[in-house]
Design an enzyme around this catalytic site. Structure first.
Site, short mmCIF file in Angstrom:
data_model
loop_
_atom_site.label_atom_id
_atom_site.label_comp_id
_atom_site.label_asym_id
_atom_site.label_seq_id
_atom_site.Cartn_x
_atom_site.Cartn_y
_atom_site.Cartn_z
N ARG A 37 4.15 -19.09 -19.32
CA ARG A 37 2.97 -18.26 -19.05
C ARG A 37 2.00 -18.29 -20.24
NH1 ARG A 37 5.78 -13.42 -15.59
NH2 ARG A 37 5.57 -14.53 -13.63
N LYS A 198 13.62 -11.37 4.87
CA LYS A 198 13.26 -10.44 5.95
C LYS A 198 11.96 -10.79 6.65
CE LYS A 198 15.04 -6.30 3.67
NZ LYS A 198 14.44 -5.17 2.94
N GLY A 351 7.29 -17.04 -6.78
CA GLY A 351 8.57 -16.40 -6.50
C GLY A 351 9.68 -17.39 -6.26
N GLY A 374 3.95 -12.02 -5.53
CA GLY A 374 3.34 -10.96 -4.72
C GLY A 374 1.89 -11.27 -4.41
P1 AMP Z 1 12.44 -13.12 -0.03
O1 AMP Z 1 12.57 -12.23 -1.22
O2 AMP Z 1 12.15 -12.43 1.23
O3 AMP Z 1 11.54 -14.33 -0.27
O4 AMP Z 1 13.89 -13.71 0.20
C1 AMP Z 1 14.53 -14.50 -0.73
C2 AMP Z 1 15.98 -14.31 -0.57
O5 AMP Z 1 16.35 -14.62 0.76
C3 AMP Z 1 16.82 -15.19 -1.46
O6 AMP Z 1 17.48 -14.38 -2.39
C4 AMP Z 1 17.79 -15.85 -0.49
O7 AMP Z 1 19.11 -15.84 -0.97
C5 AMP Z 1 17.71 -14.98 0.74
N1 AMP Z 1 18.08 -15.69 1.97
C6 AMP Z 1 17.60 -16.85 2.42
N2 AMP Z 1 18.24 -17.22 3.53
C7 AMP Z 1 19.16 -16.28 3.81
C8 AMP Z 1 20.15 -16.11 4.83
N3 AMP Z 1 20.27 -17.01 5.80
N4 AMP Z 1 20.90 -15.00 4.79
C9 AMP Z 1 20.75 -14.10 3.81
N5 AMP Z 1 19.84 -14.20 2.82
C10 AMP Z 1 19.06 -15.28 2.81
#
Ligand code: AMP
Length: 394
Positions: A37, A198, A351, A374
């Site tokens: 950074r 999610k 991220g 974000g």
């Molecule tokens: P996000 O913060 O929404 O971008 O999600 C990232 C996280 O999603 C990472 O820590 C991954 O380990 C998790 N992730 C991705 N695929 C899966 C899955 N099939 N089941 C559970 N967690 C998942």
């Protein structure tokens, strides 16, 4: 609307307040463990110095929550900056207090002063008008170059622009160029890949992207809510029961908009959520109870690759499996490798997807990796980012 950059104004002999993102990771002894950074901020700082400006830098570091806490001091950043720039960067003991005023009052051309952590004052995150005014009074021009905080309306990221001519530095300019162009004027076919945990975190992103893309690829944990909404058995895969109707609506919208929406056709299912869990590849119609999908399978990878190889613009946000576990990082890594080889514009959201690309050693193969998780997500949602909105239009 294009925003003015430091190239569009005369900075000669002016005191220029630059909001940087010096929120660097440190070990328990305060040593900076990743200087990217700081290195990333150098082009803007050097440009200003080369054009005879007096440079005042500010940033946040961590979450001191409005209190002066030594462990969140920018002193380690000052040392690193001095090393990188080859000059002595001075650091103030405060942000807008006596020390900052004394150091910035009679600055000479070519000098660099770093203010202390802006979040040592609780007024920063409140976007307090008086605090913004005090910050502004130290300088003649404001430059925002911290994309990672551009989605926050704080004093140093937005409020200060009310009182000074405000333009972007090179980092924000690059983010607007690549994210903005990909999103609003893409060379087609335009394919977006969305992963992560999610659906609920990405509803607005999906909604906005359905207006723009030709194909939307969905992988990662969020795919299972869609699969269940389609009536498939997903075993104990992650699922948001309260978002099933929404998933149906989004699939309907995709159909109406003529957007091809791709979901996994096979997955790597595991007995438990563990890095060494027993696992097997199964067809999407054959997930048994007690098994959870933690990665996309080989046929899904091939299917996604078929689409990606013809794409001209690709935007990727979110891992396609639990990439932190090597065993379930296959899909994410394969797609990263593929993107690295393509002759298309490849834009990676900040991220986890940026981390995955970096971990695979493919960062320099992508057109652009966003520096803000974000912030890039909010950009993809089509939101106006206060830290960009506050800058002058060209
Ligand atoms: P996000 O913060 O929404 O971008 O999600 C990232 C996280 O999603 C990472 O820590 C991954 O380990 C998790 N992730 C991705 N695929 C899966 C899955 N099939 N089941 C559970 N967690 C998942």
């Amino acid at each position: 609307m294009d925003k003015k950059t430091i190239r569009d104004i005369d900075v000669s002999n002016k005191k220029v307040l630059v909001r940087c993102d010096f929120n660097v990771p440190q070990d328990e002894n305060g040593n900076i463990t990743d200087t990217r950074r700081i290195v990333g901020a150098l082009p803007t700082i050097k440009y200003l110095l080369d054009h005879n400006a007096k440079v005042i830098l500010c940033s946040h570091l961590g979450r001191p929550k409005g209190e002066v806490k030594k462990e969140f001091s920018l002193a380690p950043v000052q040392k690193e900056l001095s090393k990188e720039l080859g000059i002595e960067v001075k650091i103030a003991d405060d942000i807008v207090g006596e020390s900052a005023k004394a150091l910035t009052q009679n600055m000479k051309v070519g000098e660099v002063v770093l203010l202390e952590n802006v979040r040592f004052d609780k007024r920063e995150e409140e976007n307090d008008r008086e605090f913004s005014k005090e910050l502004a009074s130290l300088a003649d021009i404001y430059v925002n170059d911290a994309f990672g905080t551009a989605h926050r309306a704080h004093s140093s990221t937005a409020g200060v622009a009310e009182f000074l001519p405000a333009v972007s530095g090179f980092l924000i300019e690059k983010e607007i160029k690549f994210l903005g162009e990909a999103l609003n004027n893409p060379v087609r076919p335009f394919v977006a890949i969305l992963g992560g945990k999610k659906v609920s975190d990405k509803i607005s992103v999906i909604n906005n992207l359905l207006e723009k893309v030709d194909t939307l690829i969905i992988g990662g944990g969020m795919a299972y809510t869609f699969l269940k909404a389609k009536g498939l058995n997903i075993g104990s895969s992650i699922c948001e029961e309260d978002k099933l109707d929404l998933a149906k609506e989004l699939m309907k919208k995709a159909e109406e908009k003529n957007v091809q929406l791709l979901l996994p056709i096979d997955v790597n299912v595991a007995k438990e959520f563990d890095k060494d869990a027993e696992s097997k590849i199964v067809d999407i119609n054959s997930i048994e109870d007690g098994w959870q999908g933690l990665d996309i399978g080989p046929e899904t990878i091939s299917k996604y690759e078929e689409v990606l190889k013809n794409a001209k613009t690709i935007m990727w946000n979110g891992p396609l499996g639990v990439f932190e576990f090597e065993k379930f990082a296959v899909g994410t890594n394969k797609i990263a490798e593929m993107l690295g080889k393509l002759d298309a514009t490849t834009v990676i959201g900040g991220g986890d997807s940026a981390a995955a690309v970096e971990k695979a050693g493919l960062a320099d193969k992508m057109t652009h990796i966003s520096t803000g998780g974000g912030a890039s997500l909010e950009y993809l949602e089509g939101k106006v980012l206060p830290g960009i909105d506050c800058l002058e239009n060209k």
